[in-house]
Enzyme design. Structure first.
Site, PDB file in Angstrom:
ATOM      1  N   CYS A   1       0.843  -1.193   0.000  1.00 40.36           N
ATOM      2  CA  CYS A   1       0.000   0.000   0.000  1.00 40.36           C
ATOM      3  C   CYS A   1       0.879   1.244   0.000  1.00 40.36           C
ATOM      4  O   CYS A   1       1.880   1.299   0.715  1.00 40.36           O
ATOM      5  CB  CYS A   1      -0.897  -0.006   1.240  1.00 40.36           C
ATOM      6  SG  CYS A   1      -1.912   1.461   1.465  1.00 40.36           S
ATOM      7  N   CYS A   2       0.511   2.236  -0.808  1.00 38.23           N
ATOM      8  CA  CYS A   2       1.122   3.562  -0.701  1.00 38.23           C
ATOM      9  C   CYS A   2      -0.012   4.577  -0.565  1.00 38.23           C
ATOM     10  O   CYS A   2      -1.116   4.211  -0.163  1.00 38.23           O
ATOM     11  CB  CYS A   2       2.052   3.859  -1.871  1.00 38.23           C
ATOM     12  SG  CYS A   2       1.241   4.034  -3.486  1.00 38.23           S
ATOM     13  N   ALA A   3       0.228   5.814  -0.895  1.00 40.77           N
ATOM     14  CA  ALA A   3      -0.792   6.835  -0.637  1.00 40.77           C
ATOM     15  C   ALA A   3      -2.036   6.653  -1.499  1.00 40.77           C
ATOM     16  O   ALA A   3      -3.162   6.668  -0.998  1.00 40.77           O
ATOM     17  CB  ALA A   3      -0.206   8.228  -0.851  1.00 40.77           C
TER      18      ALA A   3
END
EC number: 2.9.1.3
Length: 364
Positions: free
Chosen positions: A96-98
């Site tokens: 997961c990232c932003a």
């Protein structure tokens, strides 16, 4: 490689406590994260800031090139080792990232080149966050029964024992009073809301939930505030009030605030420092309501607290704390709660001792 990108996928991740390898910078993670996430960033705070500045001044290609330059060689290898270990330890996890953009895709591609295929969250943390917010709004629409009662009534324990109960104070890591802090630091507001949403989703998924059982809380629990959608519903909810004998309440408070907190502090810090932390905790709690007590009464109770701590240190007995706790309850906490309860008297649907309220709630 399967990727998650629908609302139901996002909810399923939260319900299952799916491990999330969050590759955002630490400053982003601290502002808000999902409950089952671990932070293994692609870039640290300084690197992220430098890339962001480059993006604004020179555009995306230059920013991407700078990012690859900053995360290279030994730094890249160290982070790869951490991601690889996390993937092997959490084979059912997800990246997961932003926003499900370049950072998670870059880490995913590097892992793929190293022989590890690992899915990512399309939409990233932002999508999960919106899912958490929407889930809370929807689930808060179900009927609510609040458990009320004066300090020491065992409200939290009663909520914890209900299959449809959600321990708001436990999630907030704070017991909601001047003496409410625990040894765990409170989460950021966004992380608290995410944790609450996940807990509500899991509780709802375990059963055909008809109503929520919650403690009668004010808007603030320590530094965290309840989501407005839930708080609004709580102001309309029915209240069951625990009315236990004063002596039983004192026994609970002795166990919770003196015996248990002393044990927790000494377990965490050792005997000497733990004792100092415990003393500071009690003094800080009393000091927080100094203005409401008045200076003279505060000084009197603070002196009794010091005497009680001396007795506890020399004999191990916590009985001396009753000399300041009893007047604190009789003069401050009990009148304050009864005043607050009077303002919502029409919402009270049941009164009884702890076991009677527990039985009444069970029958709902």
């Amino acid at each position: 490689m399967q990727e998650r990108h629908t609302e139901q996928d996002y909810r399923a991740l939260l319900i299952a406590d799916t491990p999330i390898i969050d590759v955002r910078a630490p400053i982003e993670f601290e502002h808000g994260a999902m409950p089952a996430a671990i932070n293994l960033p692609l870039m640290n705070n300084d690197e992220r800031a430098a890339v962001g500045t480059c993006y604004k001044q020179q555009g995306s290609d230059a920013a991407l090139a700078l990012g690859h330059k900053l995360v290279a060689g030994e730094i890249r290898q160290q982070r790869m080792d951490a991601w690889r270990a996390a993937c092997l330890q959490n084979p059912q996890g997800i990246l997961c990232c932003a926003r499900g953009g370049q950072r998670s895709h870059i880490v995913q591609s590097w892992l793929h080149a190293a022989g590890i295929d690992y899915p990512l969250v399309e939409g990233g943390y932002k999508a999960l966050r919106q899912t958490a917010i929407q889930a809370t709004i929807e689930l808060a629409q179900k009927p609510i029964v609040l458990i009320g009662g004066c300090t020491g009534s065992g409200k939290t324990l009663l909520v914890q024992q209900q299959p449809n109960g959600v321990d708001l104070e436990g999630l907030a890591r704070h017991r909601g009073s001047a003496f409410g802090r625990t040894l765990q630091p409170q989460l950021s507001q966004a992380s608290f809301e995410n944790l609450l949403a996940a807990e509500m989703l899991k509780t709802d998924a375990r059963q055909n939930l008809r109503l929520w059982v919650l403690e009668d809380e004010s808007r603030m629990i320590g530094s965290n505030h309840l989501p407005e959608c839930l708080r609004e519903r709580m102001t309309q909810a029915a209240i069951a009030v625990v009315e236990d004998p004063f002596e039983i309440r004192l026994e609970r408070l002795n166990e919770e605030y003196f015996l248990r907190m002393h044990h927790d502090f000494t377990h965490a810090y050792g005997d000497e420092q733990g004792w100092q932390e415990y003393c500071e905790y009690l003094h800080h709690g009393l000091s927080a309501i100094k203005r409401r007590l008045g200076l003279q009464r505060y000084n009197e109770l603070a002196a009794r607290l010091d005497a009680a701590l001396t007795t506890q240190l020399t004999t191990g007995s916590t009985d001396g704390h009753l000399a300041w706790l009893v007047p604190l309850l009789e003069e401050y906490y009990d009148p304050m709660y009864r005043y607050q309860l009077e303002k919502k008297a029409e919402k009270v649907v049941f009164r009884g001792e702890w076991a009677e309220v527990a039985e009444w709630v069970k029958a709902r």
